[in-house]
Design a protein around this motif. Structure first.
Motif, short mmCIF file in Angstrom:
data_model
loop_
_atom_site.label_atom_id
_atom_site.label_comp_id
_atom_site.label_asym_id
_atom_site.label_seq_id
_atom_site.Cartn_x
_atom_site.Cartn_y
_atom_site.Cartn_z
N LEU A 127 0.84 -1.10 -0.28
CA LEU A 127 -0.33 0.01 -0.13
C LEU A 127 0.77 1.59 0.29
O LEU A 127 0.50 2.19 -0.31
CB LEU A 127 -1.22 -0.30 1.13
N GLU A 128 1.73 1.23 0.43
CA GLU A 128 3.02 2.20 0.54
C GLU A 128 3.11 2.51 -0.55
O GLU A 128 3.47 3.86 -0.90
CB GLU A 128 3.84 2.04 1.72
N LEU A 129 3.49 1.52 -1.90
CA LEU A 129 4.50 1.27 -2.53
C LEU A 129 3.00 2.07 -3.89
O LEU A 129 2.96 2.95 -4.42
CB LEU A 129 4.76 0.40 -3.26
N ASP A 130 2.17 1.54 -3.54
CA ASP A 130 1.46 1.61 -4.17
C ASP A 130 -0.82 1.00 -4.46
O ASP A 130 -0.25 -0.16 -3.81
CB ASP A 130 0.90 1.35 -6.24
N ALA A 131 -1.47 2.35 -3.38
CA ALA A 131 -2.81 2.22 -2.94
C ALA A 131 -3.80 2.33 -3.81
O ALA A 131 -4.79 1.95 -3.86
CB ALA A 131 -3.11 2.41 -1.92
N GLY A 152 -12.70 -2.89 10.35
CA GLY A 152 -11.11 -3.24 11.09
C GLY A 152 -10.40 -2.28 11.73
O GLY A 152 -10.58 -1.21 11.40
N GLU A 153 -9.91 -2.99 12.70
CA GLU A 153 -9.04 -1.60 14.10
C GLU A 153 -7.76 -1.47 12.87
O GLU A 153 -7.36 -2.35 12.36
CB GLU A 153 -8.44 -3.35 15.20
N GLU A 154 -7.45 -0.17 14.49
CA GLU A 154 -6.90 0.37 13.16
C GLU A 154 -5.45 0.89 14.14
O GLU A 154 -6.20 1.41 15.26
CB GLU A 154 -6.98 1.34 11.83
N ILE A 169 -2.22 6.27 4.09
CA ILE A 169 -1.80 5.79 5.18
C ILE A 169 -2.97 5.52 5.93
O ILE A 169 -3.30 4.81 7.03
CB ILE A 169 -1.58 7.26 6.44
N ASP A 170 -4.05 6.05 6.12
CA ASP A 170 -5.88 5.61 6.23
C ASP A 170 -5.70 3.88 5.75
O ASP A 170 -6.03 2.69 6.54
CB ASP A 170 -7.08 6.76 5.84
#
Length: 225
Positions: A127-131, A152-154, A169-170
């Protein structure tokens, strides 16, 4: 095709168990419970057989009615629901399905409830690379209609080593990646409840296919299998 249905008598029994959650009552009604358990297990078996027609699942597990109260403040001895899980064939496929039958609280759940730290880091790195692909899947109209938004928990902030200002980041700060779908008692007793289960499980496949690809490759897309 699934022909078994959840009966009104099964929901009524679980409701009575909610009101009489003690060993004496359960012992007196254990034979009746066994009949309901048998019927619901047959329902789960047919869900499993239908699921196998479009996904690779290895088996299903029906959970026992007895609660583990050793570390719980709630000492009631029995669960007041009947549930089963269905797991996709590892290591090439990831994710699983869950069906929970309970008066006033029947739901389906799917996704990644408790990913191990290695899988969680791999998902976050992707996800950091490409979301973009994940966001496209989550915005799919059919998925949103059936499952709603990702749950889900975060973490309250970013995981260690990740930029708290990252545009994804979400998604990165999540510790779980799950979906749930709730059903009323009327829907549970309807003739098309089993069909709605399969409709739901089919709708989540793009998400599962994406996650399976991520978790079986490295950041360069090279297979780890």
């Amino acid at each position: 095709m699934i022909i078994t249905q959840i009966s009104k008598e099964t929901l009524q029994f679980l409701k009575q168990l909610q009101e009489n959650n003690n060993r004496d009552w359960f012992t007196d009604h254990k034979a009746e419970f066994k009949e309901h358990e048998k019927a619901v297990k047959l329902f789960f078996a047919e869900v499993f057989n239908d699921l196998k027609t479009y996904d690779e699942v290895d088996d299903f597990k029906m959970f026992r009615i007895y609660r583990d109260v050793r570390f719980s403040k709630d000492k009631t001895p029995y669960k007041t629901h009947l549930a089963s899980s269905f797991h996709r064939v590892k290591p090439k496929l990831r994710g699983g399905y869950y069906v929970h039958i309970e008066p006033g609280n029947t739901f389906l759940a799917t996704g990644f409830w408790n990913p191990n730290k290695e899988d969680l880091l791999r998902i976050r790195k992707e996800l950091e690379l490409d979301a973009d692909e994940m966001r496209e899947i989550l915005a799919n109209k059919n998925l949103l209609k059936i499952w709603g938004t990702l749950e889900g928990e975060e973490l309250k902030t970013s995981p260690a080593g990740f930029d708290k200002e990252h545009e994804a980041i979400d998604l990165i700060r999540k510790k779980q990646y799950v979906f749930t779908r709730n059903f009323s008692d009327k829907e549970v007793l309807s003739a098309d409840f089993a069909q709605k289960i399969q409709e739901s499980f089919k709708a989540i496949r793009p998400f599962f296919d994406y996650m399976s690809d991520v978790l079986t490759t490295d950041l360069n897309g090279v297979s780890l299998l």
